[in-house]
Design a protein around this motif. Structure first.
Motif, PDB file in Angstrom:
ATOM      1  N   LEU A   7      35.646   2.728   2.453  1.00  0.00           N
ATOM      2  CA  LEU A   7      36.149   4.150   2.945  1.00  0.00           C
ATOM      3  C   LEU A   7      35.616   5.173   1.679  1.00  0.00           C
ATOM      4  CD1 LEU A   7      37.902   5.883   4.321  1.00  0.00           C
ATOM      5  CD2 LEU A   7      39.789   5.199   2.853  1.00  0.00           C
ATOM      6  N   GLU A   8      35.424   4.632   0.431  1.00  0.00           N
ATOM      7  CA  GLU A   8      35.056   5.474  -0.657  1.00  0.00           C
ATOM      8  C   GLU A   8      33.372   5.928  -0.344  1.00  0.00           C
ATOM      9  OE1 GLU A   8      34.297   5.514  -5.333  1.00  0.00           O
ATOM     10  OE2 GLU A   8      35.820   4.118  -4.519  1.00  0.00           O
ATOM     11  N   ASP A   9      32.888   4.869  -0.034  1.00  0.00           N
ATOM     12  CA  ASP A   9      31.512   5.083   0.466  1.00  0.00           C
ATOM     13  C   ASP A   9      31.062   6.074   1.520  1.00  0.00           C
ATOM     14  OD1 ASP A   9      30.726   3.351  -1.736  1.00  0.00           O
ATOM     15  OD2 ASP A   9      30.155   1.679  -0.350  1.00  0.00           O
ATOM     16  N   ALA A  10      32.017   5.968   2.504  1.00  0.00           N
ATOM     17  CA  ALA A  10      31.858   6.730   3.510  1.00  0.00           C
ATOM     18  C   ALA A  10      32.371   8.341   3.221  1.00  0.00           C
ATOM     19  CB  ALA A  10      32.871   6.299   4.696  1.00  0.00           C
ATOM     20  N   MET A  11      33.256   8.499   2.271  1.00  0.00           N
ATOM     21  CA  MET A  11      33.754   9.718   2.076  1.00  0.00           C
ATOM     22  C   MET A  11      32.629  10.476   1.082  1.00  0.00           C
ATOM     23  SD  MET A  11      37.583   8.940   1.451  1.00  0.00           S
ATOM     24  CE  MET A  11      38.143  10.521   0.733  1.00  0.00           C
ATOM     25  N   SER A  12      32.085   9.723   0.177  1.00  0.00           N
ATOM     26  CA  SER A  12      30.984  10.019  -0.676  1.00  0.00           C
ATOM     27  C   SER A  12      29.797  10.567   0.348  1.00  0.00           C
ATOM     28  CB  SER A  12      30.572   8.954  -1.916  1.00  0.00           C
ATOM     29  OG  SER A  12      31.566   8.837  -2.521  1.00  0.00           O
ATOM     30  N   ALA A  13      29.290   9.686   1.376  1.00  0.00           N
ATOM     31  CA  ALA A  13      28.304  10.001   2.078  1.00  0.00           C
ATOM     32  C   ALA A  13      28.449  11.499   2.830  1.00  0.00           C
ATOM     33  CB  ALA A  13      27.951   8.889   3.360  1.00  0.00           C
TER      34      ALA A  13
END
Length: 91
Positions: A7-13
């Motif tokens: 989820l953190e990766d998707a938000m950062s993307a």
């Protein structure tokens, strides 16, 4: 299985791509030697919005999957703990 890091990766993307688009649009609109037409600008914005929506949907799906996973784990633990809590020792 998805976790909070996905989820953190998707938000950062989402943020990272937003920054990249801004830089590209700025160049395209202000610094490019060939001036874009109104159609070029509209097509670029429509495409960027579609990509942003796809990334947002991916992030939202990861979030929903995490919620479902957490709820199923809570239900499983409740089933395991309930018989123990019903014994006289725990009352």
């Amino acid at each position: 299985m998805k976790n909070r890091f996905d989820l953190e990766d998707a938000m950062s993307a989402l943020y990272k791509y937003g920054w990249r688009y801004r830089c590209n649009f700025t160049f395209f609109l202000m610094d490019a030697k060939v001036r874009p037409t109104e159609d070029d600008i509209a097509n670029m914005l429509i495409g960027a919005k579609a990509l942003h929506n796809a990334r947002y949907q991916k992030m939202w799906q990861i979030f929903e999957d995490l919620i479902k996973m957490e709820l199923s784990q809570i239900r499983m633990l409740t089933k395991l703990i309930s018989p123990i809590m019903m014994t006289e020792q725990w009352q």
